[in-house]
Design a protein around this motif. Structure first.
Motif, PDB file in Angstrom:
ATOM      1  N   THR A  27     -43.813  13.756   1.885  1.00 41.11           N
ATOM      2  CA  THR A  27     -42.712  12.714   2.229  1.00 41.11           C
ATOM      3  C   THR A  27     -41.813  14.397   1.996  1.00 41.11           C
ATOM      4  O   THR A  27     -41.389  14.539   0.719  1.00 41.11           O
ATOM      5  CB  THR A  27     -43.006  11.753   0.809  1.00 41.11           C
ATOM      6  N   PRO A  28     -40.852  14.327   2.373  1.00 39.57           N
ATOM      7  CA  PRO A  28     -39.360  15.075   2.410  1.00 39.57           C
ATOM      8  C   PRO A  28     -38.661  14.117   1.219  1.00 39.57           C
ATOM      9  O   PRO A  28     -39.213  13.079   1.386  1.00 39.57           O
ATOM     10  CB  PRO A  28     -38.990  15.119   3.909  1.00 39.57           C
ATOM     11  N   GLN A  29     -38.684  15.151   0.537  1.00 38.38           N
ATOM     12  CA  GLN A  29     -37.579  14.277  -0.568  1.00 38.38           C
ATOM     13  C   GLN A  29     -36.046  15.158  -0.244  1.00 38.38           C
ATOM     14  O   GLN A  29     -35.735  16.654  -0.670  1.00 38.38           O
ATOM     15  CB  GLN A  29     -38.258  14.866  -1.853  1.00 38.38           C
ATOM     16  N   ALA A  30     -34.736  15.127  -1.000  1.00 37.34           N
ATOM     17  CA  ALA A  30     -33.395  15.958  -0.757  1.00 37.34           C
ATOM     18  C   ALA A  30     -33.311  15.089  -1.979  1.00 37.34           C
ATOM     19  O   ALA A  30     -32.894  14.226  -2.998  1.00 37.34           O
ATOM     20  CB  ALA A  30     -32.779  15.769   0.097  1.00 37.34           C
ATOM     21  N   ARG A  31     -33.142  15.975  -2.838  1.00 35.90           N
ATOM     22  CA  ARG A  31     -31.930  16.219  -4.793  1.00 35.90           C
ATOM     23  C   ARG A  31     -30.480  17.066  -4.792  1.00 35.90           C
ATOM     24  O   ARG A  31     -30.888  18.002  -4.696  1.00 35.90           O
ATOM     25  CB  ARG A  31     -32.783  15.887  -6.367  1.00 35.90           C
ATOM     26  N   ASN A  32     -29.425  16.270  -5.146  1.00 37.14           N
ATOM     27  CA  ASN A  32     -28.439  17.083  -5.436  1.00 37.14           C
ATOM     28  C   ASN A  32     -29.125  17.817  -6.250  1.00 37.14           C
ATOM     29  O   ASN A  32     -29.849  17.666  -7.341  1.00 37.14           O
ATOM     30  CB  ASN A  32     -27.192  16.202  -5.720  1.00 37.14           C
ATOM     31  N   PHE A  35     -23.396  17.933  -7.770  1.00 40.72           N
ATOM     32  CA  PHE A  35     -22.255  17.072  -7.598  1.00 40.72           C
ATOM     33  C   PHE A  35     -22.182  17.208  -6.253  1.00 40.72           C
ATOM     34  O   PHE A  35     -21.454  17.907  -5.863  1.00 40.72           O
ATOM     35  CB  PHE A  35     -20.995  16.426  -8.785  1.00 40.72           C
ATOM     36  N   PHE A  36     -22.421  16.186  -5.645  1.00 41.52           N
ATOM     37  CA  PHE A  36     -22.466  16.035  -4.200  1.00 41.52           C
ATOM     38  C   PHE A  36     -22.045  14.471  -2.984  1.00 41.52           C
ATOM     39  O   PHE A  36     -22.523  13.618  -3.655  1.00 41.52           O
ATOM     40  CB  PHE A  36     -23.537  16.983  -3.471  1.00 41.52           C
ATOM     41  N   ASP A  37     -21.101  14.021  -2.670  1.00 41.35           N
ATOM     42  CA  ASP A  37     -21.482  12.594  -2.095  1.00 41.35           C
ATOM     43  C   ASP A  37     -21.103  11.699  -2.640  1.00 41.35           C
ATOM     44  O   ASP A  37     -21.418  11.287  -2.634  1.00 41.35           O
ATOM     45  CB  ASP A  37     -22.039  12.925  -1.094  1.00 41.35           C
ATOM     46  N   GLY A  38     -20.810  12.048  -4.272  1.00 44.93           N
ATOM     47  CA  GLY A  38     -20.382  11.112  -5.263  1.00 44.93           C
ATOM     48  C   GLY A  38     -21.361  10.665  -5.710  1.00 44.93           C
ATOM     49  O   GLY A  38     -21.715   9.860  -6.389  1.00 44.93           O
ATOM     50  N   ARG A  39     -22.892  11.836  -5.876  1.00 47.66           N
ATOM     51  CA  ARG A  39     -23.521  11.105  -6.328  1.00 47.66           C
ATOM     52  C   ARG A  39     -24.557  12.399  -7.445  1.00 47.66           C
ATOM     53  O   ARG A  39     -23.562  13.211  -6.943  1.00 47.66           O
ATOM     54  CB  ARG A  39     -24.466  11.340  -5.514  1.00 47.66           C
ATOM     55  N   PRO A  40     -24.731  12.654  -8.310  1.00 49.69           N
ATOM     56  CA  PRO A  40     -24.751  13.724  -9.776  1.00 49.69           C
ATOM     57  C   PRO A  40     -25.584  14.559  -9.364  1.00 49.69           C
ATOM     58  O   PRO A  40     -26.570  14.026  -8.241  1.00 49.69           O
ATOM     59  CB  PRO A  40     -24.800  12.739 -10.915  1.00 49.69           C
ATOM     60  N   ALA A  41     -25.410  15.760  -9.953  1.00 45.75           N
ATOM     61  CA  ALA A  41     -27.066  16.043  -9.239  1.00 45.75           C
ATOM     62  C   ALA A  41     -27.979  15.935 -10.325  1.00 45.75           C
ATOM     63  O   ALA A  41     -28.048  14.816 -11.404  1.00 45.75           O
ATOM     64  CB  ALA A  41     -26.410  18.150 -10.604  1.00 45.75           C
ATOM     65  N   ILE A  54     -30.301   7.489 -11.754  1.00 47.74           N
ATOM     66  CA  ILE A  54     -29.457   8.531 -11.268  1.00 47.74           C
ATOM     67  C   ILE A  54     -29.122   9.080 -10.291  1.00 47.74           C
ATOM     68  O   ILE A  54     -27.295   8.971  -9.836  1.00 47.74           O
ATOM     69  CB  ILE A  54     -28.455   9.296 -12.255  1.00 47.74           C
ATOM     70  N   GLN A  55     -29.288   8.714  -8.631  1.00 48.51           N
ATOM     71  CA  GLN A  55     -28.987   8.982  -7.341  1.00 48.51           C
ATOM     72  C   GLN A  55     -29.224  10.209  -7.588  1.00 48.51           C
ATOM     73  O   GLN A  55     -28.094  10.182  -6.029  1.00 48.51           O
ATOM     74  CB  GLN A  55     -28.100   7.676  -7.198  1.00 48.51           C
ATOM     75  N   ALA A  56     -29.367  11.137  -7.874  1.00 46.71           N
ATOM     76  CA  ALA A  56     -29.052  12.214  -7.027  1.00 46.71           C
ATOM     77  C   ALA A  56     -30.261  12.200  -6.353  1.00 46.71           C
ATOM     78  O   ALA A  56     -30.370  13.327  -5.396  1.00 46.71           O
ATOM     79  CB  ALA A  56     -29.511  12.932  -8.708  1.00 46.71           C
ATOM     80  N   LYS A  57     -31.312  11.948  -6.067  1.00 53.32           N
ATOM     81  CA  LYS A  57     -32.396  11.634  -4.905  1.00 53.32           C
ATOM     82  C   LYS A  57     -31.930  11.155  -3.977  1.00 53.32           C
ATOM     83  O   LYS A  57     -31.367   9.639  -3.685  1.00 53.32           O
ATOM     84  CB  LYS A  57     -33.604  11.302  -5.629  1.00 53.32           C
ATOM     85  N   TYR A  58     -31.819  11.191  -3.073  1.00 56.14           N
ATOM     86  CA  TYR A  58     -31.730  11.246  -1.641  1.00 56.14           C
ATOM     87  C   TYR A  58     -32.618   9.691  -1.192  1.00 56.14           C
ATOM     88  O   TYR A  58     -33.699   9.948  -1.532  1.00 56.14           O
ATOM     89  CB  TYR A  58     -31.502  11.433  -0.459  1.00 56.14           C
ATOM     90  N   ASP A  59     -32.293   8.373  -0.898  1.00 55.83           N
ATOM     91  CA  ASP A  59     -33.210   7.781  -0.506  1.00 55.83           C
ATOM     92  C   ASP A  59     -32.349   6.656   0.707  1.00 55.83           C
ATOM     93  O   ASP A  59     -30.770   6.914   0.495  1.00 55.83           O
ATOM     94  CB  ASP A  59     -34.138   7.015  -1.823  1.00 55.83           C
ATOM     95  N   ALA A  60     -32.742   5.617   0.610  1.00 53.99           N
ATOM     96  CA  ALA A  60     -31.910   4.287   1.638  1.00 53.99           C
ATOM     97  C   ALA A  60     -31.439   3.773   1.664  1.00 53.99           C
ATOM     98  O   ALA A  60     -29.779   3.293   1.666  1.00 53.99           O
ATOM     99  CB  ALA A  60     -33.279   3.989   2.543  1.00 53.99           C
ATOM    100  N   THR A  61     -31.443   3.483  -0.182  1.00 54.99           N
ATOM    101  CA  THR A  61     -29.622   3.161  -0.429  1.00 54.99           C
ATOM    102  C   THR A  61     -28.536   4.134  -0.215  1.00 54.99           C
ATOM    103  O   THR A  61     -27.633   3.204  -1.000  1.00 54.99           O
ATOM    104  CB  THR A  61     -30.830   2.190  -2.697  1.00 54.99           C
ATOM    105  N   THR A  62     -28.788   5.027  -1.064  1.00 50.71           N
ATOM    106  CA  THR A  62     -27.885   5.761  -0.573  1.00 50.71           C
ATOM    107  C   THR A  62     -26.498   5.107   0.099  1.00 50.71           C
ATOM    108  O   THR A  62     -25.727   4.556   0.348  1.00 50.71           O
ATOM    109  CB  THR A  62     -27.942   7.206   0.453  1.00 50.71           C
ATOM    110  N   HIS A  63     -27.013   5.138   1.781  1.00 49.88           N
ATOM    111  CA  HIS A  63     -26.586   4.458   3.075  1.00 49.88           C
ATOM    112  C   HIS A  63     -26.263   2.832   3.513  1.00 49.88           C
ATOM    113  O   HIS A  63     -25.565   2.696   2.708  1.00 49.88           O
ATOM    114  CB  HIS A  63     -27.169   4.641   4.183  1.00 49.88           C
TER     115      HIS A  63
END
Length: 71
Positions: A27-32, A35-41, A54-63
């Motif tokens: 499963t692809p994963q992306a983590r900051n 600090f990027f686009d309003g989300r922490p590292a 802390i919402q550093a990892k991307y998931d659908a809740t970002t959008h």
């Protein structure tokens, strides 16, 4: 896949369980990393499954949060 993922996949991928074949996939994963686009590292707490606390990892809740804020 990690070494342990590969070993598990060798044992269970394609096995039939109650009429359904087990399929092991990545499963692809992306983590900051900064600090990027309003989300922490990522803080590296290793508790980001299913959702990063802390919402550093991307998931659908970002959008979804953006949609709720600006419909």
């Amino acid at each position: 896949m990690t070494y342990s993922d590969e070993q598990i996949k060798k044992r269970i991928d394609g096995v039939d369980v109650l009429g359904t074949k087990v399929r092991v996939v990545t499963t692809p994963q992306a983590r900051n990393s900064t600090f990027f686009d309003g989300r922490p590292a990522c803080e590296g707490e290793s508790n980001c499954i299913p959702l990063c606390p802390i919402q550093a990892k991307y998931d659908a809740t970002t959008h979804l949060r953006r949609l709720v804020a600006k419909p």
